[in-house]
Design a protein around this motif. Structure first.
Motif, short mmCIF file in Angstrom:
data_model
loop_
_atom_site.label_atom_id
_atom_site.label_comp_id
_atom_site.label_asym_id
_atom_site.label_seq_id
_atom_site.Cartn_x
_atom_site.Cartn_y
_atom_site.Cartn_z
N SER A 121 1.65 -10.18 -83.36
CA SER A 121 0.35 -10.74 -83.04
C SER A 121 0.28 -10.99 -81.53
CB SER A 121 0.09 -12.03 -83.81
OG SER A 121 1.07 -13.00 -83.50
N LEU A 164 -1.13 -8.95 -79.31
CA LEU A 164 -1.18 -7.72 -78.55
C LEU A 164 -1.95 -6.66 -79.34
CD1 LEU A 164 2.28 -5.84 -78.71
CD2 LEU A 164 1.46 -7.45 -80.41
N THR A 165 -2.42 -5.65 -78.63
CA THR A 165 -3.09 -4.53 -79.31
C THR A 165 -1.99 -3.64 -79.84
OG1 THR A 165 -4.94 -4.73 -77.74
CG2 THR A 165 -4.82 -2.73 -79.09
N SER A 194 -1.46 -1.24 -81.88
CA SER A 194 -1.51 0.21 -82.01
C SER A 194 -1.26 0.95 -80.71
CB SER A 194 -2.86 0.63 -82.60
OG SER A 194 -3.91 0.25 -81.74
N THR A 195 -1.27 0.24 -79.59
CA THR A 195 -1.06 0.89 -78.30
C THR A 195 0.37 0.74 -77.78
OG1 THR A 195 -1.74 -1.03 -76.98
CG2 THR A 195 -3.48 0.50 -77.70
N TYR A 196 1.22 0.08 -78.53
CA TYR A 196 2.58 -0.19 -78.09
C TYR A 196 3.63 0.46 -78.97
CZ TYR A 196 0.85 -3.70 -74.85
OH TYR A 196 0.20 -4.33 -73.82
N SER A 203 3.85 4.53 -80.35
CA SER A 203 2.67 3.79 -80.77
C SER A 203 1.97 4.42 -81.97
CB SER A 203 1.68 3.66 -79.61
OG SER A 203 1.31 4.94 -79.13
N ASN A 245 -0.19 0.42 -88.35
CA ASN A 245 -0.96 -0.18 -87.26
C ASN A 245 -2.09 -1.07 -87.76
OD1 ASN A 245 0.70 0.88 -85.30
ND2 ASN A 245 -0.64 2.62 -84.84
N SER A 291 -0.50 -4.30 -88.07
CA SER A 291 0.30 -4.75 -86.92
C SER A 291 1.75 -5.01 -87.33
CB SER A 291 -0.30 -6.01 -86.28
OG SER A 291 -1.59 -5.74 -85.79
#
Length: 119
Positions: A24, A26-27, A29-31, A52, A73, A76
């Motif tokens: 939680s 953070l975005t 799906s981009t990491y 990602s 994703n 998360s």
């Protein structure tokens, strides 16, 4: 950023466990994400990493063919499916942000989840 690991436990050699890491702050799906472990008296080591989108993965040699990293994703969450467990897999398992980073962000470490492989 908060990372919460779960799913550990006591299992016999040859058994299986599925670890989860809920992220939680953070975005997600981009990491990229990675799993680490630290056995008692030893340094923390990288175990597996996933990009990602999930299309690229990497494993330490000692777990290849036995462990599978995956992610969802929409939730998360990153997973570590561990099969054919061995006593030497006993450790506290952690997740962190990034792909195969030797030194990930120190302030992102969660509490980890204990995995004990023993008969």
């Amino acid at each position: 950023v908060q990372l919460v690991e779960s799913g550990g436990g006591l299992v016999q050699p040859g058994g299986s466990l599925r670890l989860s890491c809920q992220a939680s702050g953070l975005t997600f799906s981009t990491y990229s994400m990675s799993w680490y472990r630290q056995a008692s008296g030893k340094e923390r080591e990288l175990v597996a990493a996933i990009s990602s989108g999930g299309g690229t993965t990497k494993y330490v040699d000692s777990v290849k063919g036995r462990f599978t990293i995956s992610r969802e994703n929409s939730k998360s969450t990153v997973f570590l499916q561990m099969n054919s467990l061995k006593p030497e897999d006993t450790a506290v398992y952690y997740c962190n942000v990034g792909f195969w980073l030797v030194r990930p962000r120190s302030n992102y470490w969660g509490q980890g989840t204990q995995v004990t492989v023993s008969s």
